[in-house]
Design an enzyme around this catalytic site. Structure first.
Site, PDB file in Angstrom:
ATOM      1  N   ASN A 191       6.111  42.360 -21.107  1.00 46.78           N
ATOM      2  CA  ASN A 191       7.024  43.372 -20.530  1.00 46.78           C
ATOM      3  C   ASN A 191       7.243  44.545 -21.486  1.00 46.78           C
ATOM      4  O   ASN A 191       8.019  45.447 -21.203  1.00 46.78           O
ATOM      5  CB  ASN A 191       8.363  42.743 -20.103  1.00 46.78           C
ATOM      6  CG  ASN A 191       9.165  42.227 -21.287  1.00 46.78           C
ATOM      7  OD1 ASN A 191       8.737  42.340 -22.431  1.00 46.78           O
ATOM      8  ND2 ASN A 191      10.335  41.665 -21.010  1.00 46.78           N
ATOM      9  N   ASP A 231       7.598  41.055 -16.584  1.00 40.25           N
ATOM     10  CA  ASP A 231       8.519  40.160 -17.275  1.00 40.25           C
ATOM     11  C   ASP A 231       8.249  38.749 -16.775  1.00 40.25           C
ATOM     12  O   ASP A 231       8.252  38.519 -15.557  1.00 40.25           O
ATOM     13  CB  ASP A 231       9.955  40.592 -16.931  1.00 40.25           C
ATOM     14  CG  ASP A 231      10.977  39.889 -17.783  1.00 40.25           C
ATOM     15  OD1 ASP A 231      10.788  38.685 -18.071  1.00 40.25           O
ATOM     16  OD2 ASP A 231      11.967  40.545 -18.163  1.00 40.25           O
ATOM     17  N   LYS A 234      12.851  37.206 -30.635  1.00 40.45           N
ATOM     18  CA  LYS A 234      12.650  36.436 -31.859  1.00 40.45           C
ATOM     19  C   LYS A 234      13.524  36.818 -33.051  1.00 40.45           C
ATOM     20  O   LYS A 234      13.290  36.350 -34.167  1.00 40.45           O
ATOM     21  CB  LYS A 234      11.179  36.504 -32.260  1.00 40.45           C
ATOM     22  CG  LYS A 234      10.692  37.908 -32.504  1.00 40.45           C
ATOM     23  CD  LYS A 234       9.291  37.937 -33.057  1.00 40.45           C
ATOM     24  CE  LYS A 234       8.940  39.357 -33.470  1.00 40.45           C
ATOM     25  NZ  LYS A 234       7.652  39.525 -34.070  1.00 40.45           N
ATOM     26  N   SER A 262       8.171  27.008 -33.757  1.00 43.71           N
ATOM     27  CA  SER A 262       8.404  27.542 -35.094  1.00 43.71           C
ATOM     28  C   SER A 262       8.916  26.455 -36.029  1.00 43.71           C
ATOM     29  O   SER A 262       9.580  25.498 -35.599  1.00 43.71           O
ATOM     30  CB  SER A 262       9.451  28.649 -34.965  1.00 43.71           C
ATOM     31  OG  SER A 262      10.068  28.896 -36.186  1.00 43.71           O
ATOM     32  N   TYR A 310      18.391  31.515 -31.257  1.00 42.67           N
ATOM     33  CA  TYR A 310      16.933  31.652 -31.257  1.00 42.67           C
ATOM     34  C   TYR A 310      16.278  30.308 -31.566  1.00 42.67           C
ATOM     35  O   TYR A 310      15.394  29.844 -30.844  1.00 42.67           O
ATOM     36  CB  TYR A 310      16.497  32.714 -32.291  1.00 42.67           C
ATOM     37  CG  TYR A 310      15.048  32.576 -32.672  1.00 42.67           C
ATOM     38  CD1 TYR A 310      14.047  33.013 -31.817  1.00 42.67           C
ATOM     39  CD2 TYR A 310      14.678  31.970 -33.886  1.00 42.67           C
ATOM     40  CE1 TYR A 310      12.710  32.849 -32.149  1.00 42.67           C
ATOM     41  CE2 TYR A 310      13.341  31.807 -34.225  1.00 42.67           C
ATOM     42  CZ  TYR A 310      12.370  32.247 -33.359  1.00 42.67           C
ATOM     43  OH  TYR A 310      11.045  32.075 -33.681  1.00 42.67           O
ATOM     44  N   LYS A 317      13.841  27.549 -29.202  1.00 39.72           N
ATOM     45  CA  LYS A 317      12.539  26.944 -29.550  1.00 39.72           C
ATOM     46  C   LYS A 317      12.606  25.434 -29.314  1.00 39.72           C
ATOM     47  O   LYS A 317      11.679  24.839 -28.763  1.00 39.72           O
ATOM     48  CB  LYS A 317      12.167  27.250 -31.002  1.00 39.72           C
ATOM     49  CG  LYS A 317      11.783  28.696 -31.251  1.00 39.72           C
ATOM     50  CD  LYS A 317      10.463  29.058 -30.578  1.00 39.72           C
ATOM     51  CE  LYS A 317      10.135  30.528 -30.638  1.00 39.72           C
ATOM     52  NZ  LYS A 317       9.122  30.967 -29.682  1.00 39.72           N
ATOM     53  N   ASN A 377       5.230  30.852 -41.659  1.00 40.15           N
ATOM     54  CA  ASN A 377       5.516  32.298 -41.699  1.00 40.15           C
ATOM     55  C   ASN A 377       4.229  33.113 -41.505  1.00 40.15           C
ATOM     56  O   ASN A 377       3.494  33.323 -42.465  1.00 40.15           O
ATOM     57  CB  ASN A 377       6.180  32.660 -43.026  1.00 40.15           C
ATOM     58  CG  ASN A 377       7.603  32.148 -43.117  1.00 40.15           C
ATOM     59  OD1 ASN A 377       7.844  30.941 -43.034  1.00 40.15           O
ATOM     60  ND2 ASN A 377       8.554  33.033 -43.264  1.00 40.15           N
ATOM     61  N   PHE A 386      16.666  38.454 -50.811  1.00 45.01           N
ATOM     62  CA  PHE A 386      17.904  37.759 -50.438  1.00 45.01           C
ATOM     63  C   PHE A 386      18.094  36.467 -51.232  1.00 45.01           C
ATOM     64  O   PHE A 386      17.738  35.391 -50.787  1.00 45.01           O
ATOM     65  CB  PHE A 386      17.892  37.453 -48.933  1.00 45.01           C
ATOM     66  CG  PHE A 386      17.836  38.671 -48.050  1.00 45.01           C
ATOM     67  CD1 PHE A 386      18.605  39.804 -48.326  1.00 45.01           C
ATOM     68  CD2 PHE A 386      17.017  38.709 -46.919  1.00 45.01           C
ATOM     69  CE1 PHE A 386      18.552  40.926 -47.511  1.00 45.01           C
ATOM     70  CE2 PHE A 386      16.965  39.816 -46.088  1.00 45.01           C
ATOM     71  CZ  PHE A 386      17.728  40.934 -46.397  1.00 45.01           C
ATOM     72  N   ASP A 437      19.456  31.402 -43.822  1.00 49.06           N
ATOM     73  CA  ASP A 437      18.160  31.120 -44.460  1.00 49.06           C
ATOM     74  C   ASP A 437      18.157  29.732 -45.074  1.00 49.06           C
ATOM     75  O   ASP A 437      19.136  29.320 -45.697  1.00 49.06           O
ATOM     76  CB  ASP A 437      17.887  32.130 -45.586  1.00 49.06           C
ATOM     77  CG  ASP A 437      17.206  33.382 -45.085  1.00 49.06           C
ATOM     78  OD1 ASP A 437      16.750  33.386 -43.930  1.00 49.06           O
ATOM     79  OD2 ASP A 437      17.138  34.355 -45.859  1.00 49.06           O
TER      80      ASP A 437
END
Ligand code: UDP
Length: 357
Positions: free
Chosen positions: A49, A75, A101, A141, A166, A170, A196, A235, A315
């Site tokens: 989309n 979509d 995501k 993921s 998110y 998954k 990653n 970070f 994280d």
């Protein structure tokens, strides 16, 4: 229509090309996967989309493969449109990438994430079941593992309660596929848990193209090197890791794309529906944020402005994959050293920005 190829002029052997629907195929992983599918002899149909992509990578895929891929700007939540795509094409399987995501955004807009990510997948599965089933690869993921107690993680490592909507989508979509495959005999599934994904196609014709400020490390690095971002923030350097920065498993995008082709082959080889296997797709090698930044500078001979800041919320400290299952069952392995992957990422960014050096 299915495509038929003559492989010999006098004694024609018809090779039936299998057509794969790639949802989210205009995006980073989808476009690289489309290239690998075509190289492996599949027909590809892309539906996207364009909510988080434009046609840049579609054009790139055409240039790399020499094929104009059928593209539907649709979509996946729109069932009527999805049904039309299945009516107009002979579709043997699907790879589902179409999803939002951004972890942070999912915390701000949970309903949008739950609706989009779950509805798009259930709609695809419903339409597939209605048209007789097929093979499905779901892009999951490593986020489903959260901060695992034991590293590296295997596919048996228990999933942790997701810390973002998110991540939760998954996990939910993994469960949906498992249940759907159990209930519908024509359906088979493979869940690929990506670590990653980084890099770009060696041609520099397709790569990562985030909208706005990148959330992920490598596009932030390449944009900083290109002068689009002033400074990279690292970070946190107070993690319990060798240099204090977080550890991740950075997988080359072309290697990752190749895993999808093998996942489809695996399902074709099953010759029996009902299976839904899970594979980690990573390198098995932990790399710290600082190591990655230093490597990028060294390989590409650029200086990056960076500073250490506080940890980013949500994280995990460290995660990397045990990839033995994918190695053994799919026959998949990584082929590119990280240095080459980082060089490809920079080559793509430079080409995109018209940087000559
Ligand atoms: N990271 C960073 N600066 C950034 C983006 C990411 O230091 O601008 C770090 C992040 O904290 C994590 C690693 O880089 O430790 C990988 O982050 P990314 O968002 O690329 O992927 P994630 O592992 O979060 O899915």
């Amino acid at each position: 229509m299915r495509s038929l190829f003559y492989t010999h002029f006098f004694f024609p052997i018809f090779v039936i090309m299998k057509n794969i629907l790639v949802t989210g195929g205009a995006g980073f992983i989808g476009s690289h996967t489309a290239v690998e599918l075509i190289a492996a002899g599949y027909g590809v149909i892309i539906v996207d989309n364009l909510s988080n992509a434009d046609t840049t990578c579609l054009d790139g895929v055409s240039k790399i493969t020499g094929i104009k891929i059928p593209f539907y700007k649709v979509d996946c939540c729109d069932k009527r449109e999805m049904q039309k795509i299945f009516q107009e094409n002979e579709i043997d399987g699907a790879i589902h990438f179409a999803a939002f995501k951004a972890v942070g955004e999912s915390v701000q807009k949970p309903l949008m994430y739950y609706y989009n990510n779950i509805s798009s997948f259930t709609t695809l599965l419903e339409v597939m079941v209605e048209s007789g089933g097929g093979n499905v690869v779901f892009s999951s993921s490593a986020t489903v593992y959260g901060q695992a107690d034991v590293l590296p993680v295997t596919e048996e490592t228990p999933r942790k309660t997701a810390i973002s909507p998110y991540g939760n989508t998954k996990q939910i979509c993994e469960d949906i596929l498992q249940d759907a495959v159990r209930a519908h005999s024509g359906l088979q599934g493979v869940i690929l848990r990506y670590f990653n994904p980084i890099g770009a196609h060696p041609s520099a014709l397709i790569g990562e193209l985030p909208r706005g400020i990148p959330n992920n490390l490598v596009p932030f690095i390449t944009q900083t090197a290109a002068g689009i971002r002033r400074e990279l923030q690292i970070f946190g350097n107070d993690y319990n890791t060798p240099d204090g920065t977080a550890l991740r498993d950075y997988i080359d995008i072309v290697d990752l794309a190749a895993a999808h082709v093998l996942a489809l082959k695996r399902m074709t080889d099953h010759k029996g529906a009902g299976k839904c296997e899970i594979f980690n797709v990573g390198t098995g090698v932990p790399v710290s944020v600082m190591e990655l930044v230093l490597k990028f500078q060294e390989v590409n001979k650029v200086n990056l402005k960076y500073k250490i800041t506080g940890r980013r919320e949500g994280d995990v400290e460290a995660i990397w994959a045990d990839t033995s299952l994918a190695n053994k069952i799919l026959g998949w392995k990584t082929s590119r050293p990280i240095e080459e992957t980082l060089a490809n990422a920079w080559a793509w960014e430079k080409k995109l920005r018209g940087i000559i050096s």
